[in-house]
Design a protein around this motif. Sequence first.
Motif, mmCIF file in Angstrom:
data_model
loop_
_atom_site.group_PDB
_atom_site.id
_atom_site.type_symbol
_atom_site.label_atom_id
_atom_site.label_comp_id
_atom_site.label_asym_id
_atom_site.label_seq_id
_atom_site.Cartn_x
_atom_site.Cartn_y
_atom_site.Cartn_z
ATOM 1 N N ALA A 294 51.475 27.173 56.436
ATOM 2 C CA ALA A 294 52.675 27.975 56.176
ATOM 3 C C ALA A 294 53.375 28.331 57.484
ATOM 4 O O ALA A 294 54.613 28.304 57.572
ATOM 5 C CB ALA A 294 52.304 29.240 55.407
ATOM 6 N N LEU A 295 52.593 28.650 58.516
ATOM 7 C CA LEU A 295 53.180 29.000 59.818
ATOM 8 C C LEU A 295 53.957 27.818 60.399
ATOM 9 O O LEU A 295 55.016 28.004 61.018
ATOM 10 C CB LEU A 295 52.081 29.435 60.782
ATOM 11 N N ARG A 296 53.462 26.619 60.208
ATOM 12 C CA ARG A 296 54.123 25.436 60.772
ATOM 13 C C ARG A 296 55.498 25.197 60.179
ATOM 14 O O ARG A 296 56.309 24.453 60.756
ATOM 15 C CB ARG A 296 53.238 24.198 60.563
ATOM 16 N N THR A 297 55.788 25.791 59.042
ATOM 17 C CA THR A 297 57.105 25.588 58.423
ATOM 18 C C THR A 297 58.163 26.519 59.006
ATOM 19 O O THR A 297 59.329 26.422 58.624
ATOM 20 C CB THR A 297 57.040 25.812 56.898
ATOM 21 N N LEU A 298 57.777 27.427 59.905
ATOM 22 C CA LEU A 298 58.721 28.394 60.464
ATOM 23 C C LEU A 298 59.158 27.981 61.866
ATOM 24 O O LEU A 298 58.356 27.449 62.639
ATOM 25 C CB LEU A 298 58.075 29.780 60.539
ATOM 26 N N PRO A 299 60.420 28.243 62.228
ATOM 27 C CA PRO A 299 60.861 27.996 63.601
ATOM 28 C C PRO A 299 60.066 28.850 64.583
ATOM 29 O O PRO A 299 59.754 30.005 64.302
ATOM 30 C CB PRO A 299 62.343 28.408 63.587
ATOM 31 N N ALA A 300 59.699 28.299 65.705
ATOM 32 C CA ALA A 300 58.923 29.024 66.708
ATOM 33 C C ALA A 300 59.682 30.271 67.165
ATOM 34 O O ALA A 300 60.906 30.258 67.336
ATOM 35 C CB ALA A 300 58.641 28.115 67.901
ATOM 36 N N LYS A 301 58.939 31.371 67.312
ATOM 37 C CA LYS A 301 59.467 32.644 67.828
ATOM 38 C C LYS A 301 60.605 33.193 66.964
ATOM 39 O O LYS A 301 61.465 33.926 67.453
ATOM 40 C CB LYS A 301 59.934 32.496 69.278
ATOM 41 N N SER A 302 60.610 32.845 65.685
ATOM 42 C CA SER A 302 61.675 33.327 64.802
ATOM 43 C C SER A 302 61.414 34.746 64.305
ATOM 44 O O SER A 302 62.325 35.417 63.835
ATOM 45 C CB SER A 302 61.803 32.396 63.590
ATOM 46 N N GLY A 303 60.152 35.197 64.384
ATOM 47 C CA GLY A 303 59.813 36.517 63.852
ATOM 48 C C GLY A 303 59.762 36.529 62.334
ATOM 49 O O GLY A 303 59.678 37.592 61.729
ATOM 50 N N GLY A 304 59.759 35.343 61.710
ATOM 51 C CA GLY A 304 59.700 35.272 60.260
ATOM 52 C C GLY A 304 58.265 35.277 59.765
ATOM 53 O O GLY A 304 57.320 35.074 60.510
#
Length: 420
Positions: A294-304
């Motif tokens: 799930a983490l890999r689907t988020l932009p790096a350092k997005s805070g999402g």
Amino acid sequence: MAEKPGVPAPRTGGDGELRRALASVMVPGIDELTGRVVDDIHAHSGTYASGTPVSREDLWEICRDNLLRALEDFGGLPPTGGDFENAARETGRRRAEQNVPLDTVLQAYRRGGRVMWQVMAEHLRATRAGGGLGATDRDRELDMAGAVWETIDRYSLVMAESYRLTQLEMQGRQDTRRVALFEALLDGRGDDPAVAAAASAALGVPVQDRYVMVVAAQDPAAPPNPAPVLEEHGIWSFWRPRAGRYAGIVRLAAGESGVLIGLLRHRTGATAGVSPEFDRLAGAGRALRLAEQALRTLPAKSGGAAAFDDRLAEVLLVGRPEIAERIVTIHLGAVLDTVAEREALLSTLRVWLDNGCSAARAAELLYCHRNTVLNRIGRIAELTGRSAESGEVRLGWALALRALPLGAGDEPAPLDGYFG
């Protein structure tokens, strides 16, 4: 002349002689004195009176040792057991290991000092009645009382220091064990009932309950781990750095899944992936892998913060970058090549799809006319050579839009990135 370790300085003058005489007459009755002290402590402490975790035999033994050392120290008598303070250090160590509150142990010391002085005062009164003390000896009795409490206070300080040092040592051992067992869960060894039970005891949570795993990127702009923020809201968690990220297990009450996601997004600043719920500690290893996906689907350092179940399409796409790239090329490649129109067309398509393909609703959200939305969707259909009325085409467009932010590398690309 230098004093030998463990040997008291000689008592000089009348007070020294009186202290020596009192200690000498009381030492032979040490067992009777110990019994009185133990009875007094039991009468004033429910913890000791219960016999758990300190048995009467344990209390009697340690009281006798402390009283004997205190009397020898007080009277300047040769020590019979080495360093006078060993008994106090042993008391602090043992009671800390038994998890007896320090205040309770200090109270026992005060009770012991009180009884010791009562017995000493009985000897002084008997001596005075026999004519052994002069008219000024009441002042000397006060001096004796002060010396007794000075001795008790010193021993109390030594005991308390030993207690605190033992607590620190125990905490260090407990922390090491807790981390080792947590790592065992993450490595998938929780299927062993013995490992799961030991981890449950070390972490202080049930073997079976409602849990999720969270993996948070170690972003310098975010706190080291989200535990303090979650604790403020009554949510238990345990975190450890692992492979350049923070891995945490979170215990949830009913309805707290949404609260957790909100806190991660808005209070911690960490970019985090959250696993589906699992009901046994043995599931932590598998849940960790899902949270990482799930983490890999988020932009790096997005805070999402992304819940695995809310990002299933993205999880599939990021796990197969070559397929994701092909989906983008086939379904939106022609749109991406129109640099001038690309941003408007993609944003309109995303809003249109997210709102049930309603042109009217999309127009409201995009602050434009309904016909503008229809014209842009028509333009996308023209560029891609596909019908906007086809459910399969709409699915292809939706998947392509989800694949765009993921990029082709190991790290998610910016939201406006695309395969090219």
